[in-house]
Scaffold this motif. Sequence first.
Motif, PDB file in Angstrom:
ATOM      1  N   SER A  95      99.087  24.175 144.399  1.00 34.13           N
ATOM      2  CA  SER A  95      98.499  25.460 143.876  1.00 34.13           C
ATOM      3  C   SER A  95      98.345  24.275 142.655  1.00 34.13           C
ATOM      4  O   SER A  95      98.217  22.907 143.396  1.00 34.13           O
ATOM      5  CB  SER A  95      99.998  26.335 143.591  1.00 34.13           C
TER       6      SER A  95
ATOM      7  N   ALA B 152      98.002  23.480 138.436  1.00 29.65           N
ATOM      8  CA  ALA B 152      98.544  23.726 137.658  1.00 29.65           C
ATOM      9  C   ALA B 152      97.439  23.338 136.434  1.00 29.65           C
ATOM     10  O   ALA B 152      97.007  21.658 136.417  1.00 29.65           O
ATOM     11  CB  ALA B 152      99.883  23.287 137.217  1.00 29.65           C
TER      12      ALA B 152
ATOM     13  N   CYS C 103      96.768  22.023 132.370  1.00 31.81           N
ATOM     14  CA  CYS C 103      97.067  22.415 130.879  1.00 31.81           C
ATOM     15  C   CYS C 103      96.081  23.846 129.856  1.00 31.81           C
ATOM     16  O   CYS C 103      94.865  22.685 130.262  1.00 31.81           O
ATOM     17  CB  CYS C 103      96.984  21.184 129.945  1.00 31.81           C
TER      18      CYS C 103
ATOM     19  N   PHE D 121      98.322  27.664 138.135  1.00 28.63           N
ATOM     20  CA  PHE D 121      99.303  27.754 136.598  1.00 28.63           C
ATOM     21  C   PHE D 121      98.432  27.673 135.525  1.00 28.63           C
ATOM     22  O   PHE D 121      98.023  26.685 135.424  1.00 28.63           O
ATOM     23  CB  PHE D 121     100.486  27.054 136.755  1.00 28.63           C
TER      24      PHE D 121
ATOM     25  N   VAL E  54      98.749  26.637 131.845  1.00 32.03           N
ATOM     26  CA  VAL E  54      99.945  26.083 130.789  1.00 32.03           C
ATOM     27  C   VAL E  54      99.346  26.178 129.421  1.00 32.03           C
ATOM     28  O   VAL E  54      98.149  25.319 128.755  1.00 32.03           O
ATOM     29  CB  VAL E  54     100.337  24.891 130.894  1.00 32.03           C
TER      30      VAL E  54
ATOM     31  N   CYS F  26     101.838  30.621 132.075  1.00 27.47           N
ATOM     32  CA  CYS F  26     103.284  29.674 131.351  1.00 27.47           C
ATOM     33  C   CYS F  26     102.305  29.853 130.303  1.00 27.47           C
ATOM     34  O   CYS F  26     102.035  28.941 129.897  1.00 27.47           O
ATOM     35  CB  CYS F  26     103.545  28.447 132.014  1.00 27.47           C
TER      36      CYS F  26
ATOM     37  N   GLU G 194     105.286  23.772 128.658  1.00 26.60           N
ATOM     38  CA  GLU G 194     105.681  23.163 129.377  1.00 26.60           C
ATOM     39  C   GLU G 194     106.592  23.308 130.111  1.00 26.60           C
ATOM     40  O   GLU G 194     107.292  22.918 131.577  1.00 26.60           O
ATOM     41  CB  GLU G 194     105.419  21.803 128.662  1.00 26.60           C
TER      42      GLU G 194
ATOM     43  N   PHE H  96     106.722  26.363 132.145  1.00 28.06           N
ATOM     44  CA  PHE H  96     105.845  26.144 133.414  1.00 28.06           C
ATOM     45  C   PHE H  96     106.918  25.047 134.515  1.00 28.06           C
ATOM     46  O   PHE H  96     106.925  25.022 135.123  1.00 28.06           O
ATOM     47  CB  PHE H  96     104.811  24.819 133.449  1.00 28.06           C
TER      48      PHE H  96
ATOM     49  N   VAL I  70     108.037  25.523 138.431  1.00 19.31           N
ATOM     50  CA  VAL I  70     107.639  24.816 139.617  1.00 19.31           C
ATOM     51  C   VAL I  70     109.228  23.696 140.382  1.00 19.31           C
ATOM     52  O   VAL I  70     108.786  23.316 141.256  1.00 19.31           O
ATOM     53  CB  VAL I  70     106.260  23.505 139.463  1.00 19.31           C
TER      54      VAL I  70
ATOM     55  N   VAL J 236     101.659  21.156 143.728  1.00 21.55           N
ATOM     56  CA  VAL J 236     101.613  21.760 142.842  1.00 21.55           C
ATOM     57  C   VAL J 236     100.656  20.147 142.018  1.00 21.55           C
ATOM     58  O   VAL J 236     101.125  19.466 141.658  1.00 21.55           O
ATOM     59  CB  VAL J 236     102.371  21.853 141.634  1.00 21.55           C
TER      60      VAL J 236
ATOM     61  N   LEU K  80      98.624  18.592 139.277  1.00 23.10           N
ATOM     62  CA  LEU K  80      98.464  18.954 137.279  1.00 23.10           C
ATOM     63  C   LEU K  80      97.936  18.703 137.026  1.00 23.10           C
ATOM     64  O   LEU K  80      97.245  17.134 136.784  1.00 23.10           O
ATOM     65  CB  LEU K  80      99.952  18.254 136.839  1.00 23.10           C
TER      66      LEU K  80
END
Length: 173
Positions: free
Chosen positions: A25, A27, A29, A53, A55, A77, A80, A83, A87, A114, A116
């Motif tokens: 996945s 993610a 921000c 995701f 965030v 999400c 944080e 999120f 996960v 994931v 990020l």
Amino acid sequence: MKVPSFHLSTEEIREELAPLRHPFSIAVCRAKNPFNIGAIIRTAHSFLVREVFLVGTEPWYERAAMGMAKYETIVECPDEEVFLEAVRGRPLVGVERDHAKTTLWEAEMPDGLVFLFGSENDGLSDRLLSACDQILAIPMYGINHSYPVAIAAGMVMCEWARRKDPRGSLTPR
């Protein structure tokens, strides 16, 4: 030229894609530039990630996703903590040059991970950095400090595919 709809509904297309999804996945921000989130979603669709995701609560530019958002599982999400709860138990791999312990070329990429990505201005917060199982950097050769977040996400997904694509090499013989 526009790709035909194959006479399937959006839900039917999502169902057809579900078994083809890959075990990782993305993610991100919420970026300061809302175009970047749409571009990441579009690229994530090309790699058929498990989910995306987002965030934070900043808006994102849906047009940059070129219609691909409707085929993706996008998990919003608001912060944080939400999120990290979503996960929990999955390997979390931060992409952050300044705090990296390894490079994209050397990092482990277990199934279920994931990736990020932080925002353009702030990167990943201390809270998210401490939650990461590993932090990687993408090698750079110029004087820039970082890649644009949408480009970095594309490079990371491409490296995952290079290593994990079950079809093997697609190089013509």
